[in-house]
Design a protein around this motif. Sequence first.
Motif, PDB file in Angstrom:
ATOM      1  N   TYR A   1       0.821  -1.209   0.000  1.00  0.00           N
ATOM      2  CA  TYR A   1       0.000   0.000   0.000  1.00  0.00           C
ATOM      3  C   TYR A   1       0.856   1.262   0.000  1.00  0.00           C
ATOM      4  O   TYR A   1       1.903   1.338   0.648  1.00  0.00           O
ATOM      5  CB  TYR A   1      -0.938  -0.033   1.205  1.00  0.00           C
ATOM      6  N   THR A   2       0.387   2.282  -0.734  1.00  0.00           N
ATOM      7  CA  THR A   2       1.123   3.538  -0.819  1.00  0.00           C
ATOM      8  C   THR A   2       1.244   4.155   0.570  1.00  0.00           C
ATOM      9  O   THR A   2       0.301   4.090   1.372  1.00  0.00           O
ATOM     10  CB  THR A   2       0.419   4.520  -1.766  1.00  0.00           C
ATOM     11  N   PRO A   3       2.398   4.755   0.879  1.00  0.00           N
ATOM     12  CA  PRO A   3       2.664   5.231   2.243  1.00  0.00           C
ATOM     13  C   PRO A   3       1.656   6.251   2.782  1.00  0.00           C
ATOM     14  O   PRO A   3       1.543   6.422   3.990  1.00  0.00           O
ATOM     15  CB  PRO A   3       4.063   5.842   2.117  1.00  0.00           C
ATOM     16  N   ASP A   4       0.932   6.932   1.900  1.00  0.00           N
ATOM     17  CA  ASP A   4      -0.022   7.944   2.357  1.00  0.00           C
ATOM     18  C   ASP A   4      -1.411   7.362   2.629  1.00  0.00           C
ATOM     19  O   ASP A   4      -2.349   8.098   2.945  1.00  0.00           O
ATOM     20  CB  ASP A   4      -0.136   9.064   1.316  1.00  0.00           C
TER      21      ASP A   4
ATOM     22  N   LYS B   1      -2.387  -1.089  -9.916  1.00  0.00           N
ATOM     23  CA  LYS B   1      -3.479  -0.170 -10.205  1.00  0.00           C
ATOM     24  C   LYS B   1      -4.829  -0.721  -9.736  1.00  0.00           C
ATOM     25  O   LYS B   1      -5.820   0.002  -9.726  1.00  0.00           O
ATOM     26  CB  LYS B   1      -3.539   0.123 -11.709  1.00  0.00           C
ATOM     27  N   ASN B   2      -4.857  -2.007  -9.390  1.00  0.00           N
ATOM     28  CA  ASN B   2      -6.093  -2.642  -8.938  1.00  0.00           C
ATOM     29  C   ASN B   2      -5.925  -3.157  -7.508  1.00  0.00           C
ATOM     30  O   ASN B   2      -4.808  -3.434  -7.076  1.00  0.00           O
ATOM     31  CB  ASN B   2      -6.472  -3.815  -9.861  1.00  0.00           C
ATOM     32  N   PRO B   3      -7.025  -3.331  -6.772  1.00  0.00           N
ATOM     33  CA  PRO B   3      -6.923  -3.781  -5.378  1.00  0.00           C
ATOM     34  C   PRO B   3      -6.837  -5.295  -5.215  1.00  0.00           C
ATOM     35  O   PRO B   3      -6.907  -5.794  -4.105  1.00  0.00           O
ATOM     36  CB  PRO B   3      -8.212  -3.239  -4.764  1.00  0.00           C
TER      37      PRO B   3
ATOM     38  N   ASN C   1     -14.595   0.718 -20.030  1.00  0.00           N
ATOM     39  CA  ASN C   1     -13.388  -0.074 -19.771  1.00  0.00           C
ATOM     40  C   ASN C   1     -12.564   0.538 -18.638  1.00  0.00           C
ATOM     41  O   ASN C   1     -11.332   0.583 -18.691  1.00  0.00           O
ATOM     42  CB  ASN C   1     -12.532  -0.227 -21.030  1.00  0.00           C
ATOM     43  N   SER C   2     -13.269   0.999 -17.608  1.00  0.00           N
ATOM     44  CA  SER C   2     -12.594   1.576 -16.440  1.00  0.00           C
ATOM     45  C   SER C   2     -11.715   0.522 -15.785  1.00  0.00           C
ATOM     46  O   SER C   2     -12.092  -0.645 -15.683  1.00  0.00           O
ATOM     47  CB  SER C   2     -13.640   2.061 -15.430  1.00  0.00           C
ATOM     48  N   PHE C   3     -10.526   0.941 -15.341  1.00  0.00           N
ATOM     49  CA  PHE C   3      -9.494   0.090 -14.745  1.00  0.00           C
ATOM     50  C   PHE C   3      -9.361  -1.245 -15.498  1.00  0.00           C
ATOM     51  O   PHE C   3      -9.159  -2.295 -14.921  1.00  0.00           O
ATOM     52  CB  PHE C   3      -9.707  -0.122 -13.232  1.00  0.00           C
ATOM     53  N   ASN C   4      -9.484  -1.161 -16.849  1.00  0.00           N
ATOM     54  CA  ASN C   4      -9.339  -2.342 -17.723  1.00  0.00           C
ATOM     55  C   ASN C   4     -10.354  -3.434 -17.352  1.00  0.00           C
ATOM     56  O   ASN C   4     -10.034  -4.625 -17.311  1.00  0.00           O
ATOM     57  CB  ASN C   4      -7.906  -2.888 -17.628  1.00  0.00           C
ATOM     58  N   PHE C   5     -11.606  -3.005 -17.119  1.00  0.00           N
ATOM     59  CA  PHE C   5     -12.641  -3.899 -16.611  1.00  0.00           C
ATOM     60  C   PHE C   5     -12.952  -5.049 -17.573  1.00  0.00           C
ATOM     61  O   PHE C   5     -13.213  -6.176 -17.138  1.00  0.00           O
ATOM     62  CB  PHE C   5     -13.919  -3.108 -16.320  1.00  0.00           C
TER      63      PHE C   5
ATOM     64  N   LEU D   1     -12.508   1.894  -8.789  1.00  0.00           N
ATOM     65  CA  LEU D   1     -12.625   1.199  -7.516  1.00  0.00           C
ATOM     66  C   LEU D   1     -11.805   1.936  -6.477  1.00  0.00           C
ATOM     67  O   LEU D   1     -10.670   2.335  -6.743  1.00  0.00           O
ATOM     68  CB  LEU D   1     -12.114  -0.242  -7.646  1.00  0.00           C
ATOM     69  N   GLU D   2     -12.376   2.140  -5.309  1.00  0.00           N
ATOM     70  CA  GLU D   2     -11.650   2.815  -4.245  1.00  0.00           C
ATOM     71  C   GLU D   2     -10.628   1.854  -3.645  1.00  0.00           C
ATOM     72  O   GLU D   2     -10.954   0.733  -3.265  1.00  0.00           O
ATOM     73  CB  GLU D   2     -12.612   3.318  -3.171  1.00  0.00           C
ATOM     74  N   MET D   3      -9.392   2.306  -3.546  1.00  0.00           N
ATOM     75  CA  MET D   3      -8.302   1.441  -3.100  1.00  0.00           C
ATOM     76  C   MET D   3      -8.121   1.457  -1.588  1.00  0.00           C
ATOM     77  O   MET D   3      -7.583   0.507  -1.012  1.00  0.00           O
ATOM     78  CB  MET D   3      -6.992   1.882  -3.777  1.00  0.00           C
ATOM     79  N   ASP D   4      -8.555   2.523  -0.921  1.00  0.00           N
ATOM     80  CA  ASP D   4      -8.276   2.678   0.500  1.00  0.00           C
ATOM     81  C   ASP D   4      -9.560   2.548   1.320  1.00  0.00           C
ATOM     82  O   ASP D   4     -10.666   2.525   0.777  1.00  0.00           O
ATOM     83  CB  ASP D   4      -7.621   4.037   0.766  1.00  0.00           C
ATOM     84  N   PHE D   5      -9.400   2.474   2.643  1.00  0.00           N
ATOM     85  CA  PHE D   5     -10.561   2.489   3.532  1.00  0.00           C
ATOM     86  C   PHE D   5     -11.243   3.853   3.426  1.00  0.00           C
ATOM     87  O   PHE D   5     -10.577   4.890   3.345  1.00  0.00           O
ATOM     88  CB  PHE D   5     -10.134   2.254   4.981  1.00  0.00           C
ATOM     89  N   ILE D   6     -12.555   3.837   3.441  1.00  0.00           N
ATOM     90  CA  ILE D   6     -13.318   5.090   3.343  1.00  0.00           C
ATOM     91  C   ILE D   6     -14.395   5.106   4.419  1.00  0.00           C
ATOM     92  O   ILE D   6     -15.125   4.122   4.605  1.00  0.00           O
ATOM     93  CB  ILE D   6     -13.954   5.252   1.953  1.00  0.00           C
ATOM     94  N   MET D   7     -14.466   6.237   5.130  1.00  0.00           N
ATOM     95  CA  MET D   7     -15.475   6.428   6.173  1.00  0.00           C
ATOM     96  C   MET D   7     -16.119   7.794   5.995  1.00  0.00           C
ATOM     97  O   MET D   7     -15.452   8.745   5.592  1.00  0.00           O
ATOM     98  CB  MET D   7     -14.825   6.358   7.559  1.00  0.00           C
TER      99      MET D   7
END
Length: 418
Positions: free
Chosen positions: A63-66, A250-252, A306-310, A362-368
């Motif tokens: 996971y990216t450091p941020d 680029k994908n989760p 064809n989002s994220f090479n769907f 697609l959201e890659m990180d936790f979202i609240m």
Amino acid sequence: MRNKTDYNCDYLIIGAGIMGMTIAYEILEELPTASIAIIEKEAEVGKHASGRNSGVLHAGFYYTPDSLKARFTRDGNRLMKEFCKANGININNCKKVVVAKDEEELQSLFELERRGRKNGVDLALISEEELHEIEPNAKTYRKALYSPTTATVDPLEVCLKIKEVLQEKGVRFFLDCRYTGNSEDNVFTTRGIFSAGFIINTAGLYADLIARDFGFSRYYTIIPFKGRYLKYNGDDMPVKMNIYPVPNLKNPFLGIHYTITSNNEVKIGPSAMPAFWRENYGGLSKFNLNEFLNIIYFEFILFVRNSFNFRSLAWSEIKKSNKKYFSGLAKKLVLKCDIENFNQWAQPGIRAQLLNKRTFKLEMDFIMEGDERSLHVLNAVSPAFTCSFALAKYIVKEKLPAEIIEQRTKQVKSVEIN
């Protein structure tokens, strides 16, 4: 519907998965006298992703450091192990290697190593010779990434133990209790009306719909992906540790890999096949027409754009329904393996993957999302199981307005005195 409140509590948690229960656990660490109720539509806890995942405790270098995932995976790994050791739950310290197939993947491997270093993760970039010393059957191109802190546990055993610990601490579980609506600080369910000082939505596959009732999740929707594993039924152990490919960053999704379970079974997977309704585990079980139409609509848009090479992703996942093709992908990671012994499908799981309706990514990180009344955990996908205790600590300390509970407690005591 009855107007009276059937149950009052300081915190009401919707959904008895790993996140809902670890949040309850951490609330009591901060506020031992808080009253907590957890409602769950199923007859037991951990019936969906929390009890159906691979049980891998990830190290935290993908996971990216941020990101929040980077922030909580390393510490979550440690905290989950501490909980398991304290409660007699078996931990298989099987470790893990990530292998590359060519020069392009080697560069991605270097990126994973860079992320891991920045995230403070214990890992090592090793040569082919060093790889063969620790995992003789793994195959790589020049280098591999070695993760000594990766381990596996039984996720359902963990969920049931957390439930037991919470009950001992006074948390009330209301099973077979489905959320039906809300008004102010009241939540309506199939088992009555709950009044709460603060409401926490950790409903997984249905978190976005419940959040919408509270005015959130405006730009998000859950797109379910079905994950399946093939179990190995040979007499030998084809691998000594978890073996993963270099993922598409680029994908989760992490690609087909070898997992050694807590009881030393070997399996390969998972797939990430687009599902057609939220609990599309198999056949027409729990088919929901409204969900089907809504999900097909968004999957059609993803296919056209064809989002994220769907398109490629969907086609490659459809092919994985064939056992021979599925196991053939895993064979590329090792020097030798009798893939015919990967012949039994394990229990499938559904990934509650959040889609951003504005960007169609697609959201890659936790979202609240939330306010002074409620908090909604919208995207708690892998490695949420690993992160759960660490993420719950963050939520309790940073996202929950404790002063509301303090005010509510004073009001309740005032009413009792009068």
